[in-house]
Structure formats: structure tokens, C-alpha cells
Design an enzyme around this catalytic site. Structure first.
Site, PDB file in Angstrom:
ATOM      1  N   HIS A  83       0.871  -1.188   0.000  1.00 31.95           N
ATOM      2  CA  HIS A  83       0.000   0.000   0.000  1.00 31.95           C
ATOM      3  C   HIS A  83       0.900   1.227   0.000  1.00 31.95           C
ATOM      4  O   HIS A  83       1.582   1.492   0.987  1.00 31.95           O
ATOM      5  CB  HIS A  83      -0.898  -0.004   1.231  1.00 31.95           C
ATOM      6  CG  HIS A  83      -1.806  -1.201   1.286  1.00 31.95           C
ATOM      7  ND1 HIS A  83      -3.036  -1.212   0.695  1.00 31.95           N
ATOM      8  CD2 HIS A  83      -1.635  -2.432   1.826  1.00 31.95           C
ATOM      9  CE1 HIS A  83      -3.610  -2.402   0.876  1.00 31.95           C
ATOM     10  NE2 HIS A  83      -2.775  -3.161   1.566  1.00 31.95           N
ATOM     11  N   ARG A  85      -0.219   4.348  -0.606  1.00 32.37           N
ATOM     12  CA  ARG A  85      -0.997   5.446  -0.010  1.00 32.37           C
ATOM     13  C   ARG A  85      -1.111   6.703  -0.873  1.00 32.37           C
ATOM     14  O   ARG A  85      -1.745   7.662  -0.437  1.00 32.37           O
ATOM     15  CB  ARG A  85      -0.432   5.855   1.359  1.00 32.37           C
ATOM     16  CG  ARG A  85      -0.336   4.736   2.359  1.00 32.37           C
ATOM     17  CD  ARG A  85      -1.697   4.205   2.759  1.00 32.37           C
ATOM     18  NE  ARG A  85      -1.616   3.243   3.856  1.00 32.37           N
ATOM     19  CZ  ARG A  85      -2.450   2.216   3.997  1.00 32.37           C
ATOM     20  NH1 ARG A  85      -3.394   1.992   3.101  1.00 32.37           N
ATOM     21  NH2 ARG A  85      -2.339   1.392   5.011  1.00 32.37           N
ATOM     22  N   ASN A 115      -6.441   0.677  -2.924  1.00 29.51           N
ATOM     23  CA  ASN A 115      -7.291   1.357  -1.932  1.00 29.51           C
ATOM     24  C   ASN A 115      -6.716   2.699  -1.491  1.00 29.51           C
ATOM     25  O   ASN A 115      -6.540   2.980  -0.322  1.00 29.51           O
ATOM     26  CB  ASN A 115      -7.560   0.460  -0.724  1.00 29.51           C
ATOM     27  CG  ASN A 115      -6.299   0.051  -0.004  1.00 29.51           C
ATOM     28  OD1 ASN A 115      -5.216   0.092  -0.582  1.00 29.51           O
ATOM     29  ND2 ASN A 115      -6.418  -0.320   1.252  1.00 29.51           N
ATOM     30  N   ASP A 173      -8.787  -5.158  -2.558  1.00 26.89           N
ATOM     31  CA  ASP A 173      -8.124  -5.443  -1.283  1.00 26.89           C
ATOM     32  C   ASP A 173      -8.630  -4.548  -0.156  1.00 26.89           C
ATOM     33  O   ASP A 173      -8.771  -3.350  -0.311  1.00 26.89           O
ATOM     34  CB  ASP A 173      -6.616  -5.256  -1.408  1.00 26.89           C
ATOM     35  CG  ASP A 173      -5.911  -5.706  -0.144  1.00 26.89           C
ATOM     36  OD1 ASP A 173      -6.001  -6.898   0.171  1.00 26.89           O
ATOM     37  OD2 ASP A 173      -5.296  -4.860   0.537  1.00 26.89           O
ATOM     38  N   HIS A 253      -2.497 -12.788   1.550  1.00 23.69           N
ATOM     39  CA  HIS A 253      -2.192 -12.931   2.989  1.00 23.69           C
ATOM     40  C   HIS A 253      -2.972 -13.998   3.756  1.00 23.69           C
ATOM     41  O   HIS A 253      -3.786 -13.679   4.626  1.00 23.69           O
ATOM     42  CB  HIS A 253      -2.324 -11.583   3.703  1.00 23.69           C
ATOM     43  CG  HIS A 253      -3.551 -10.763   3.369  1.00 23.69           C
ATOM     44  ND1 HIS A 253      -4.809 -11.277   3.385  1.00 23.69           N
ATOM     45  CD2 HIS A 253      -3.675  -9.463   3.026  1.00 23.69           C
ATOM     46  CE1 HIS A 253      -5.670 -10.323   3.066  1.00 23.69           C
ATOM     47  NE2 HIS A 253      -4.995  -9.219   2.841  1.00 23.69           N
ATOM     48  N   ASP A 326       2.490  -6.981   2.590  1.00 23.55           N
ATOM     49  CA  ASP A 326       1.267  -6.243   2.946  1.00 23.55           C
ATOM     50  C   ASP A 326       1.648  -4.950   3.682  1.00 23.55           C
ATOM     51  O   ASP A 326       1.029  -4.568   4.679  1.00 23.55           O
ATOM     52  CB  ASP A 326       0.298  -7.083   3.783  1.00 23.55           C
ATOM     53  CG  ASP A 326      -1.106  -6.464   3.833  1.00 23.55           C
ATOM     54  OD1 ASP A 326      -1.316  -5.401   3.207  1.00 23.55           O
ATOM     55  OD2 ASP A 326      -1.984  -7.039   4.498  1.00 23.55           O
ATOM     56  N   GLY A 345      -3.066  -2.791  10.054  1.00 28.04           N
ATOM     57  CA  GLY A 345      -1.934  -2.846   9.140  1.00 28.04           C
ATOM     58  C   GLY A 345      -0.608  -2.467   9.756  1.00 28.04           C
ATOM     59  O   GLY A 345      -0.549  -1.705  10.729  1.00 28.04           O
TER      60      GLY A 345
END
Lengths: 453, 327
Positions: A83, A85, A115, A173, A253, A326, A345
Site C-alpha cells: 500500500h 498510499r 485502496n 483489497d 495474505h 502487505d 496494518g
């Protein structure tokens, strides 16, 4: 297997007149699982590509030599679950800082999850990520597009157009597709483009409101549990839909022993399924949550010792193909909240390799070659990426690893520091990272950004 | 003897000796209440901040009286329950209180573990006045005090806890305290309201049954939990009527217990739901005495924390840590 993404096609040749750089990585222990290499060899790089891998390659006058004695030389590590961001949550991470963390951690290629805010669910978002990565990134970034518009689980995105723009897989996800019919359509439609569908396996209603593994510790701490069944019900559904459609499915995962058994069985039946787990699922259990430690809060949640051991067995027998981080950065302020309010997370780009070497390779759960395969060849195959090996003509993405060096996890290049591994002593880490023939990291220091145009 | 920790976060962190110490210390404090002057000086000059993120009348009043009767100054913070998620973070609020040099923070919060977070952030003594579904240690202590006063002992007693165990911090504190002092605990309610894993967590001194007769037969104490009426909307039980029929404590069900069984309830009661009025107001009820004892126990807690060693409790709850070593 057909590679859908071709780097060579995307790269413009070096301008006429500029000398092609030649680099020899000499005397390293080459581990290239795709080509079954596991011995001391030299690697010659011409420009942005691998020229050859052989014994005692003689450098010419122009050849730069990188001494790799006592180091392991592997294809550049690939992380298919990150991720970054950006856009939308740049206070946690950006493409620049996330790829810098990746280079420090030995990764040369990332697939980033959609995401973001707004989600990566259309061509212009795909283009934004790729353009940003090309201008600011230390490593290669391939966007994963959303399955449904706005990740709302209702309407399919323009998957074909996103693929044409460079999307390497699709996933919602974090917001699993609850509607089985829609997930079936996604698997079918993605087949048109040879695209892999990634699912975060979670029954959203069953998991709703949960913040840690359901069981005795959750009962004691008064925290709402996420039952293990929330994961493996969906693993089971997804396997059934994979059987129905024949579409390529990648399960993100995995955290439970039942999921491992289901995937093992599905693979025996020859279904086109790949699976990943993350270092925290083979190093930690729910006990890490004790004291309401928000750096042990992730989704799926940390499970029990029995699950951890089964994940290890699944890695050892190849049921679980890939290891992904992840990497999920969150600010200190967000993680300093009440347990229920802190986001799920942890970061992982800078600890994954060390954890794999310390807890899988040095503890003899997996051979070095099998562990490297889970970080290179397997993720490349799962998403049909061209890298992950050192064949002549392949992009010169290479990781040099020091297996022996012990270090304590303390500081991060990532913008965030939400890691449960702070204070852990790890043995083995990336010594240098090469992307497209360019040394982007050496001895823990970032050097030049590669030319990824 | 001293308490080992600077905070009271839960009975899980206390050992049997510490629990006994608190109960013993509460005895003389309770005797004060029958005097015309109910105030003693040990906490003169100390400030107790009441930080309540959830509405509470009983617990808040009880703590305020306890602090006042020890001559401490009480600072009440009006925090609207909506600001739990929005607005200033809990840690920032705590640091501001710390900057005002308060000596105690009594925290009521809707999220499990919030007092742990606070205790790590401040030097002041943190007293958990109920956190989420986790613990309500002073309620647990006042329940233990009441049982000990009535039964003269706790070791070997059979205590039935009835109702919504899943969402009950009172239940968890009671289970920790009772098992540490050697009582046998029976948990009873519909299966949807008993958290999975709770029995395994506590081991052989805790039994789970869905049958009220099994739970009450031979019981010395029955502790009836408050049912949050909104749980019905979550499909945890079909109707209040059905709940009352199976688990509401009425005279008939109470007759299954020992003749001298005492009836407790942490309040506020839903009469006609988890408990009938005739039981709540009947001769076996000690519900109002619990309220009186609550002040004495809270005085003991505030008094003893002032002389504690000053360490914030961390790590696994004791029982689990021992089990792990054994396995």
C-alpha cells in the site's frame, strides 16, 4: 507461461551515442530459482538488461566491477502486496518514500494496491501511479486496479482499459467482494486479458466490527473477534468460483491453517491458484496483541501458534507460493489511538527479507533457493510479470544479500514506523539493490533513482 | 504491603494478596460511613480527575464521594460521548491533565484497553472505571467485598454470573477476582452472549452452562448482569420476553439456589427483564449494600495507589502467563 507485461517494449532504447553501461557482479553466490542456479557465478549486465550469467566472466576495460564475494545474488525481489498510499494519504507514505523503503529492503518491483483515496479504479489513476513512479520511484511500481468502481462491490471497473494502461492485476483489497456472482464475473472477465484476480479473503458480515482473532485472548481483552472462518469461508468460495470460471486467482495474505489445507487441495486438483502469506503470519501469534498493542493489529488478524506452524508447513511444501509484505503504513498518531479506533496494518518492506532469512532460511524451514523463489519467481508468475529471474535479456533487477549480518530493527526509510518488529534482531539483509542495471541502494544508503522511462 | 502497580487497570493484573489488601483496607473506611463526620485526611492536597467518556451516574458519584471522603479535590471533566472518536485524542487529553498536575485519572471509556493506553502516557495513577467489554475492576472489588462480608469467605463458594457475559466488563473483573480468591464460577446465558474462548482462557474453575437450573443449583451467590436492550437488534436474542422467560431471575428460578444465596446486580436494573422486582427487592437481595460498599472499596483503591510502587502493568495476564510456561 505467457508474460503479459513486457518491460522491453515499454523502455525507450538509450539515446544514440550514449555509451551502454556494462557492469559485472563478480564472485557472488547466485540464486536464481527459475533457472535453477545455486552456485558461485558472475552476472554481466549491459545497459538495463542481463547479458549473461556464467563462471569467470572476463571484464573489458569499460566494465565496472562490483565485488559480490560472500554475498548472495538474486533476481530483484518482488512484493505483490504493498500500500503506497498515494494519492490521498501522503502523510502515511508516498510513491517516493515507499519505493525508497523498498530499495532499502531489497525489493526492485512492487505491485501496489488500489485502496488509495480516490481508489485506483480507472485509467487516469493507473497512469498517475505509473507516471509518479517513473519520475520519483526508486524501484518499479505496477498498479493493481480495483475490481469494482470505488471498491464498492457493485459495478466492474473498465478492466481492459486499465490493463492497456499498465495495470497488472485487479483486487478490491481491504474491501472483499462479498457478492459471489460479481466475483465470478470478475474472474471470467479478467480471463479475457490473462489477468490475475487477487482477493483479500474475508466474509465481511462475519468479520464486521472485529479487531483481533476470535478466541480466548479476545475474550479476556474484551475485544471483538474476527473468527478464522471469516477467512476460510471466502477461500473456499473463491476456490469454487475459480473452478467454475478457470480464471487466475491469487489469494492474499493467508493466515489460517484451514486456508492452507483448502489451497493445498485446490492445487492438487490443478486449479490456477496462487497464494501468499506475510512475515507476520509466520513469526507472530495473537499473543502480540496483549497490552492492546496496535502494531499487532492487522487484517487478517494474527492467529494462533497452530496456524503459524501450518503457515510454515505451507511455505515449506510450496502450497503458499509467495511471501508479500502487505506493507500498510499508518501514522504514529493513528496507531496511538484506542485499539478499536487504530487502523489495521503494519509496514513490512524493510523487514520482510530479514524475517524470511532469520525465521525461514536460518531456521531451515525452507532452503535459501525456495525462500528466494517465494520472493521472486513465484510472485512474477502469480501476476505474469516478466522479471523474477536472471535469464539473458531480462531486466537487470538484482538484489545482493548479506546472509550473515545481524542488525536490530530500529529506524525506517518508510514515512511510517508502525512495525511490531521494532527491537527484533534479524540476521541477513539486502546489501545492494539494482533496478534496470542501476545501483539504487548500497549498504543501506539510497543512491541514484533508476531511469524507468 | 503495597500494590505493585501505579494503576488499577483490571483485576487480571492483581494477585490474591493485593485483592485481599484492598478488601481489608476497605473495612475501616466503611465504618466511617456511620459516623457523623465521614471525612478523613489521607489524600488532602491530591487531585482526582474524573474522565468519563460514557454516561455513568453510579460509578461516577461513587468515585467522587470516595475521593471527597479522603479529602482529595475532585475535577470532573465533561467529555461528550461523541468526542470519543472525533476531537482531541485520548493521549492528548491525558497529557493536558498531566500538565495540570492531577494525581489520579479515573477513566470510563467505551473501548477496551483505553486505560492501558492512558496509563502508559501519564505519570498519574490511572483507575479504570470501566473500559469497553474488558474490565470494571472496582465493581469486581465491591462485589468481592459484598460477598466476603455476607459469606465471611470467598474460597470454595459457588458464584453464578447470569446474562450478557460477552459484553460485560463486570463479568470479566468478577471472574478474575473470584477465581484468584478460590471461588468456583458458573457463567450462564444464551450461547450468543457467552464469548467463545472464555472458558478455555480461565480453565477448570469456570464452567459455562446455558441452563439456569444447572447454573443456580447449589449456588451461594448469583450475580445478575444488566442486559443492554439494544442487543436485541443485533440478533443476539429474539425478544426481551423470551430472554426473561429463560434467563430473567425470578422467585422460581432463585428457589433452585441455596436457601441463603445472595442476589447481586451492578445496576442500573431493567426490572422485568434480567431480574424481577420481587427478587430485586426481596430478602436475598444485597443490591443496595453493593452501592454502599462501592464507596469504601474505591476509597481503599485511591488510598493504596498513593503508596504503590509506580509501575504500569504490562504483559500477559498472570494466569495465562503461567499456563504458557507449563505447556
Amino acid at each position: 507461461m505467457k508474460s503479459r507485461v513486457t518491460w522491453a517494449r515499454k523502455e525507450t532504447p538509450s539515446p544514440a551515442g550514449s555509451p551502454r553501461r556494462s557492469l559485472l557482479i563478480r564472485g557472488g553466490h547466485v540464486v536464481d530459482p527459475r533457472n535453477k542456479l545455486d552456485e558461485v557465478l558472475d552476472v554481466l549486465i549491459e545497459g538495463q538488461h542481463i547479458q549473461k550469467v556464467a563462471r569467470d566472466i572476463k571484464p573489458t576495460k569499460e566494465t565496472e566491477v562490483l565485488n559480490a564475494a560472500n554475498l548472495v545474488v538474486t533476481p530483484g525481489l518482488i512484493d505483490v502486496h504493498v500500500h503506497l498510499r498515494e494519492p490521498g494519504q501522503e502523510e502515511k507514505e508516498t510513491i517516493a518514500t515507499g519505493t525508497a523503503a523498498a530499495a532499502i529492503g531489497g525489493f526492485t518491483t512492487l505491485a501496489c494496491m488500489p485502496n488509495t483515496i480516490p481508489p485506483i479504479d480507472n485509467v487516469s489513476q493507473i497512469q498517475f501511479v505509473m507516471m509518479k513512479a517513473q519520475s520519483e520511484g526508486y524501484v518499479r511500481v505496477f498498479p493493481i486496479g480495483a475490481i469494482t468502481r470505488g471498491q464498492d462491490g457493485a459495478e466492474l471497473t473498465e478492466i481492459g482499459a486499465m490493463v492497456r494502461a499498465g495495470c497488472v492485476a485487479i483486487s478490491d483489497d481491504g474491501k472483499p467482494v462479498a457478492n459471489s456472482k460479481l466475483f465470478r464475473r470478475a474472474l471470467e472477465y479478467a480471463k479475457t486479458f490473462g489477468l490475475t484476480v487477487i482477493d483479500h479473503c474475508e466474509d465481511p458480515e462475519l468479520a464486521k466490527g472485529g479487531v483481533m482473532n476470535e478466541g480466548r485472548l479476545a475474550a479476556l481483552l474484551g475485544l471483538k473477534g474476527i473468527p478464522r472462518q471469516a477467512e476460510y469461508i471466502m477461500v473456499s468460495r473463491n476456490i469454487a468460483l475459480c473452478e467454475l470460471t478457470g480464471g487466475n486467482l491469487h489469494l492474499a495474505h493467508l493466515s489460517t491453517k484451514e486456508s492452507v489445507a483448502l489451497v493445498r487441495d485446490a492445487k492438487k486438483r490443478g486449479l490456477p491458484i496462487t497464494a501468499e502469506t506475510c512475515p507476520h503470519y509466520f513469526t507472530l501469534t495473537e499473543d502480540a496483541v496483549t497490552g492492546y498493542n496496535t502494531n499487532a493489529k492487522m487484517n487478517p488478524p494474527l492467529r494462533t501458534e497452530e496456524d503459524r506452524e501450518t503457515i510454515l508447513a505451507g511455505l515449506a511444501d510450496g502450497t503458499i507460493d509467495c511471501i508479500a509484505s502487505d506493507h500498510a503504513p499508518h501514522t504514529v498518531a493513528q496507531k496511538s489511538r484506542e485499539f478499536d479506533f487504530a487502523p489495521f496494518g503494519i509496514i513490512g518492506l524493510e523487514t520482510t527479507l530479514g524475517l524470511v532469512l532469520t525465521h525461514l532460511v536460518h531456521k531451515k524451514v525452507m532452503s535459501l533457493s525456495a525462500a528466494i523463489a517465494a520472493l521472486t519467481d513465484a510472485p512474477a508468475r502469480a501476476l505474469h510479470l516478466q522479471g523474477g529471474h536472471l535469464s539473458p535479456g531480462a531486466p537487470a533487477d538484482i538484489t545482493l544479500i548479506n546472509l550473515k549480518g545481524k542488525h536490530v530493527v530500529e529506524t525506517f526509510t518508510s514515512k511510517s514506523r508502525n512495525s511490531p518488529f521494532i527491537g527484533w534482531t534479524l540476521q541477513g539483509k539486502a546489501e545492494a539493490t539494482l533496478v534496470g542495471g542501476e545501483i539504487v541502494m548500497r549498504a543501506g544508503r539510497l543512491l541514484k533513482k533508476p531511469d524507468l522511462h | 504491603m503495597k500494590l505493585r502497580h501505579k494503576d488499577l487497570l483490571g483485576l487480571s493484573h492483581l494477585n490474591a494478596e493485593e485483592i485481599e489488601l484492598i478488601l481489608n483496607t476497605a473495612v475501616p473506611f466503611k465504618k466511617l460511613f456511620t459516623r457523623s463526620i465521614k471525612k478523613v485526611p489521607p489524600l488532602r492536597g491530591k487531585t482526582v480527575a474524573m474522565l468519563f467518556y460514557e454516561p455513568s451516574t453510579r460509578t461516577r458519584t461513587s468515585f467522587e464521594l470516595a475521593a471527597t471522603r479522603l479529602s482529595a479535590d475532585v475535577l470532573s471533566l465533561a467529555v461528550s460521548s461523541s468526542s470519543v472518536q472525533k476531537g482531541e485524542s485520548l493521549t492528548d487529553t491525558a497529557l493536558n491533565l498531566e500538565a495540570m498536575k492531577v494525581d489520579y485519572i479515573v477513566l470510563r471509556h467505551s473501548v477496551s484497553g483505553a486505560p492501558e493506553l492512558l496509563a502508559r502516557a501519564v505519570r498519574a495513577h490511572v483507575v479504570n472505571a470501566g473500559d469497553g467489554n474488558h474490565e470494571h475492576p472496582t465493581q469486581g472489588l465491591l462485589d468481592l467485598y459484598t460477598i466476603r462480608e455476607k459469606k465471611k469467605k470467598i474460597q470454595g463458594l459457588t458464584v453464578a454470573i447470569i446474562g450478557d457475559i460477552l459484553h460485560s466488563r463486570v463479568a470479566r473483573s468478577n471472574i478474575w477476582g473470584l477465581t484468584k480468591l478460590g471461588a468456583n464460577v458458573r457463567l450462564c446465558g444464551p450461547a450468543t452472549l457467552i464469548p467463545p474462548g472464555l472458558k478455555e482462557a480461565f480453565g477448570s474453575n469456570v464452567e459455562v452452562t446455558y441452563n439456569m437450573k444447572e447454573a443456580l443449583e447449589g449456588a451461594d451467590v448469583v450475580n445478575v448482569l444488566r442486559l443492554q436492550l439494544e442487543r436485541q437488534q443485533e440478533n443476539l436474542f429474539p425478544s426481551l420476553r423470551e430472554y426473561h422467560e429463560f434467563y430473567g431471575l425470578d422467585d422460581k428460578k432463585l428457589s433452585w439456589a441455596k436457601k441463603d444465596c445472595i442476589v447481586m446486580h451492578p445496576g442500573p436494573m431493567n426490572r422485568g427483564v434480567e431480574i424481577s422486582s420481587s427478587v430485586a427487592d426481596g430478602p436475598q437481595s444485597v443490591i443496595l449494600e453493593q452501592v454502599t460498599n462501592g464507596i469504601a472499596v474505591r476509597m481503599a483503591v485511591l488510598y493504596l495507589l498513593a503508596g504503590s510502587t509506580g509501575v504500569t502493568p504490562t504483559g500477559l495476564p498472570q494466569q495465562m502467563a503461567t499456563e504458557r510456561k507449563a505447556s
